[in-house]
Scaffold this active site. Structure first.
Site, mmCIF file in Angstrom:
data_model
loop_
_atom_site.group_PDB
_atom_site.id
_atom_site.type_symbol
_atom_site.label_atom_id
_atom_site.label_comp_id
_atom_site.label_asym_id
_atom_site.label_seq_id
_atom_site.Cartn_x
_atom_site.Cartn_y
_atom_site.Cartn_z
ATOM 1 C CE1 TYR A 64 65.549 24.790 81.531
ATOM 2 C CE2 TYR A 64 66.567 22.765 81.055
ATOM 3 C CZ TYR A 64 65.400 23.379 81.292
ATOM 4 O OH TYR A 64 64.147 22.962 81.795
ATOM 5 C CG ASN A 67 72.510 29.542 85.440
ATOM 6 O OD1 ASN A 67 71.959 30.155 84.866
ATOM 7 N ND2 ASN A 67 72.143 28.930 86.325
ATOM 8 C CG ASN A 127 74.492 33.292 86.506
ATOM 9 O OD1 ASN A 127 75.209 33.831 87.053
ATOM 10 N ND2 ASN A 127 72.735 32.983 87.881
ATOM 11 C CE1 TYR A 132 62.547 29.207 84.171
ATOM 12 C CE2 TYR A 132 62.166 27.043 83.234
ATOM 13 C CZ TYR A 132 62.334 28.007 84.360
ATOM 14 O OH TYR A 132 63.467 27.569 84.895
ATOM 15 C CG HIS A 182 66.196 35.329 82.741
ATOM 16 N ND1 HIS A 182 67.775 36.150 83.064
ATOM 17 C CD2 HIS A 182 66.705 33.725 83.442
ATOM 18 C CE1 HIS A 182 68.229 35.819 83.548
ATOM 19 N NE2 HIS A 182 68.403 34.072 83.958
ATOM 20 C CG ASP A 241 67.420 39.168 81.508
ATOM 21 O OD1 ASP A 241 68.301 38.311 80.742
ATOM 22 O OD2 ASP A 241 67.682 39.265 82.254
#
Length: 188
Positions: free
Chosen positions: A65, A67, A113, A16, A21, A92
């Site tokens: 993470y 979410n 999220n 990632y 993101h 973002d």
């Protein structure tokens, strides 16, 4: 002494690192580098702290993470006794053109999220957030692929300047306040 919790949203893991993101992590990494500090893994995230003009800035990259970011934010706000107005969440935003900066004192999650979870856990939308525009150059139904995709060549070239400006914004938030920071940086 005033303390500020600056939260960069992102996902942990090398896959990632260079995604749109993860701009929150990327900005905090650049700020830590410029302040010559390093992140240490602690409960629910990686933490780095520095002082600037009599203020303490606590940088948080949640390890929960995207979410589930709210749990880490709430834990560190409580642990460090940070009031809502001294929290700044960096994320973002698909609804803003690439590289454009928007700071607000409150607002909805805008479909993000990470913000959605923070709003739910904190039970409020009344906290400052810093949205970094990533644009919306994706076709219908490809939003997830886009935000989890890497920067294109043009974006990659512009990122260093945009990230440097973002680091200045964070310091301004802690020293000049929310309204002055919005006036100085929004739309720039």
């Amino acid at each position: 002494m005033k303390k500020f919790l600056i939260v960069g949203l992102g996902n942990i893991g090398a896959k990632y690192d260079e995604t749109r993101h993860n701009i929150g992590f990327k900005i905090l990494d650049a700020l830590a580098l410029s302040e010559k500090i390093t992140f240490e893994s602690q409960k629910l995230g990686a933490i780095a702290t520095f002082r600037f003009k009599g203020r303490t800035f606590i940088l948080l990259k949640p390890s929960t993470y995207m979410n589930l970011s709210g749990k880490a934010v709430k834990y560190w706000m409580t642990k460090e006794n940070i009031p809502l107005e001294n929290l700044l969440v960096i994320c973002d935003d698909l609804n803003i053109d690439f590289g454009v900066i928007r700071v607000k004192g409150k607002g909805s999650d805008g479909g993000h999220n990470g913000l959605k979870d923070i709003n739910k856990v904190l039970q409020t939308q009344q906290y400052p957030r810093f949205r970094f525009g990533v644009g919306d150059a994706f076709s219908k139904g490809r939003q997830i692929d886009y935000v989890l995709g890497t920067w294109n060549k043009d974006e990659d070239k512009q990122l260093p300047e945009r990230i440097a400006k973002s680091c200045d914004l964070i310091k301004s938030f802690g020293t000049a306040g929310l309204n002055n920071t919005m006036n100085t940086f929004n739309g720039k």
